[in-house]
Design an enzyme around this catalytic site. Structure first.
Site, PDB file in Angstrom:
ATOM      1  N   ASP A  24       9.000  20.660  52.637  1.00 18.06           N
ATOM      2  CA  ASP A  24       9.641  21.818  53.164  1.00 18.06           C
ATOM      3  C   ASP A  24      10.852  21.383  53.917  1.00 18.06           C
ATOM      4  O   ASP A  24      11.089  20.335  54.391  1.00 18.06           O
ATOM      5  CB  ASP A  24       8.778  22.574  54.105  1.00 18.06           C
ATOM      6  CG  ASP A  24       8.365  21.645  55.522  1.00 18.06           C
ATOM      7  OD1 ASP A  24       7.911  20.529  55.069  1.00 18.06           O
ATOM      8  OD2 ASP A  24       8.343  22.034  56.528  1.00 18.06           O
ATOM      9  N   GLU A  75       5.915  20.377  57.127  1.00 19.18           N
ATOM     10  CA  GLU A  75       5.940  19.392  58.196  1.00 19.18           C
ATOM     11  C   GLU A  75       6.780  19.841  59.341  1.00 19.18           C
ATOM     12  O   GLU A  75       6.700  19.807  60.569  1.00 19.18           O
ATOM     13  CB  GLU A  75       6.373  18.116  57.771  1.00 19.18           C
ATOM     14  CG  GLU A  75       6.657  16.845  58.816  1.00 19.18           C
ATOM     15  CD  GLU A  75       7.907  16.848  59.353  1.00 19.18           C
ATOM     16  OE1 GLU A  75       8.384  15.943  60.194  1.00 19.18           O
ATOM     17  OE2 GLU A  75       8.996  17.591  59.296  1.00 19.18           O
ATOM     18  N   HIS A  77       7.856  14.927  52.940  1.00 22.47           N
ATOM     19  CA  HIS A  77       7.723  16.284  53.262  1.00 22.47           C
ATOM     20  C   HIS A  77       8.585  17.221  52.449  1.00 22.47           C
ATOM     21  O   HIS A  77       9.563  16.936  52.112  1.00 22.47           O
ATOM     22  CB  HIS A  77       7.395  16.957  54.309  1.00 22.47           C
ATOM     23  CG  HIS A  77       8.873  16.689  55.244  1.00 22.47           C
ATOM     24  ND1 HIS A  77       9.437  17.941  55.373  1.00 22.47           N
ATOM     25  CD2 HIS A  77       9.186  15.782  56.230  1.00 22.47           C
ATOM     26  CE1 HIS A  77      10.716  17.752  56.163  1.00 22.47           C
ATOM     27  NE2 HIS A  77      10.286  16.371  56.736  1.00 22.47           N
TER      28      HIS A  77
END
Length: 409
Positions: free
Chosen positions: A81, A173, A79
């Site tokens: 983020d 996420e 992910h």
């Protein structure tokens, strides 16, 4: 093979902090995630891979098979983020050849061996740390770096035969919404691995069951000089509720398979208070009991205080072990890959969740593999470069193991 350290430093320089307050408005919830996706798309193009970024910020790509054999299609996922709990702009990380002892991060801020004894096992490795002002972003940009380095190695070493390798870099996420709209059928993998774990050797195929609770408390504000039998202090009600949930079942007092209630934020005044909790448990029955107990506590307080409390309770993900218990061959590929590299395999439950927690229930079985990082989501986060490199090598070894298998799973 591109220096994985430089790749990692490039990624963490982009602020990709997700924003839970925008989760219902826009995807991804921060512009930085799209910025990183575009950087990765360019790097994939330079490797000769086509990729797409969809309207919600997912980046998908495929390294096509170079062997005429009907192999399983494997995916690797990380992910983009970083946690909304801290500043996501990573400035001037520290790189040191660790020789032991405490590590100074900033004025009066140290990584102390007394608090983080794992440091004693890392003497001789090269550590990337924060400067004590933000998180580092190894969760999960170390996973992205490991996947990208593995892809580059495979492109440059075509003698390593493989089937289709599917890649996904996902948004948001950290706020639990990233994979809600993941198109498993379009992704086209038979199974996948998230590269989103911690220390060297971790192989995880159990996660929490998880719920979020938003609690709104309405008080009654009157002048404190004439408040007797009239004032209802919503902050006091919040404290009363938290006390009812107990001192024991909190993150700071639990480990292993023990679940918890965790108050992650509180904002209030006498008149209005809002609390946000997360509820976690590995056992589905205990998970339901925890949710029911919270509801019962609020029902009791509403009877006591004239229905002043509202609860918004929702499940966010479930224990992927309920799916993966019947997919042992997928776990064995990763286990054998780690053993091939001479490392100790550490099988343990994730005291958290990954994209794989949702994806496994969406039809894409998805265990989790280490990145090498420690102390995620805070200023004490760090990662040994050597362990991040090993995560990349595990990806390559998994692919080698799969190429030995002639069956479609």
């Amino acid at each position: 093979m591109t220096d994985i350290c430089n790749r990692f430093l490039k990624y963490i320089a982009i602020d990709t902090k997700s924003n839970p307050e925008k989760a219902s408005e826009i995807k991804p919830t921060s512009e930085g995630q799209l910025e990183l996706a575009k950087v990765l798309k360019d790097e994939l193009r330079d490797l000769g891979l086509e990729s797409t970024i969809n309207e919600e910020g997912f980046l998908f790509s495929t390294l096509k098979a170079n062997i005429d054999k009907d192999l399983p299609k494997v995916g690797f996922i990380a992910h983009m983020d970083t946690s909304p709990e801290m500043d996501g702009k990573i400035v001037d990380p520290q790189i040191i050849k660790y020789k032991g002892g405490d590590i100074k991060l900033n004025d009066n801020i140290y990584l102390k061996t007394s608090e983080f004894p794992v440091l004693d096992n890392l003497v001789g490795k090269t550590l990337i740390t924060t400067r004590g002002k933000s998180l580092l972003g190894a969760d999960d940009k170390a996973g992205i770096a490991a996947i990208m380095n593995a892809l580059e190695f495979l492109v440059n070493n075509p003698e390593i035969k493989h089937g289709d390798i599917k890649i996904a870099f996902t948004p948001d996420e950290e706020i639990g919404t990233g994979c809600d709209s993941f198109d498993v059928c379009s992704f086209g993998a038979d199974f996948a691995y998230t590269i989103d774990g911690g220390r060297l050797g971790e192989l995880e195929y159990e996660s929490f069951n998880a719920a979020d609770a938003k609690i709104y408390i309405k008080g009654k504000s009157v002048h404190p000089g004439t408040a007797k039998n009239t004032m209802i202090n919503s902050i006091s009600l919040a404290k009363e509720l938290d006390d009812m949930l107990g001192q024991v079942q909190r993150p700071e007092h639990t480990e292993g398979y023990e679940g918890f209630y965790h108050m992650v934020s509180i904002k209030g005044s006498v008149e209005d208070t809002q609390l946000n909790y997360i509820i976690r448990d590995f056992n589905k029955d205990e998970f339901q009991i925890k949710k029911a107990f919270l509801s019962d506590c609020i029902e009791f307080l509403n009877k006591k205080y004239d229905n002043n409390i509202k609860l918004d309770l929702s499940d966010t993900y479930y224990n992927m072990g309920d799916i993966l218990k019947d997919k042992q061959e997928i776990i064995d590929y990763a286990r054998k890959a780690m053993e091939n590299l001479g490392m100790e395999v550490i099988c343990q439950p994730i005291r958290g969740g990954t994209d794989g927690s949702k994806l496994s229930f969406m039809g894409l079985p998805c265990p989790n593999i280490f990145t090498g990082g420690y102390n995620f989501h805070g200023i004490y986060e760090f990662i040994p470069i050597e362990d991040m490199e090993m995560a990349s090598k595990v990806i390559i070894e998994i692919i080698k193991e799969i190429s030995k298998n002639n069956k479609v799973i």
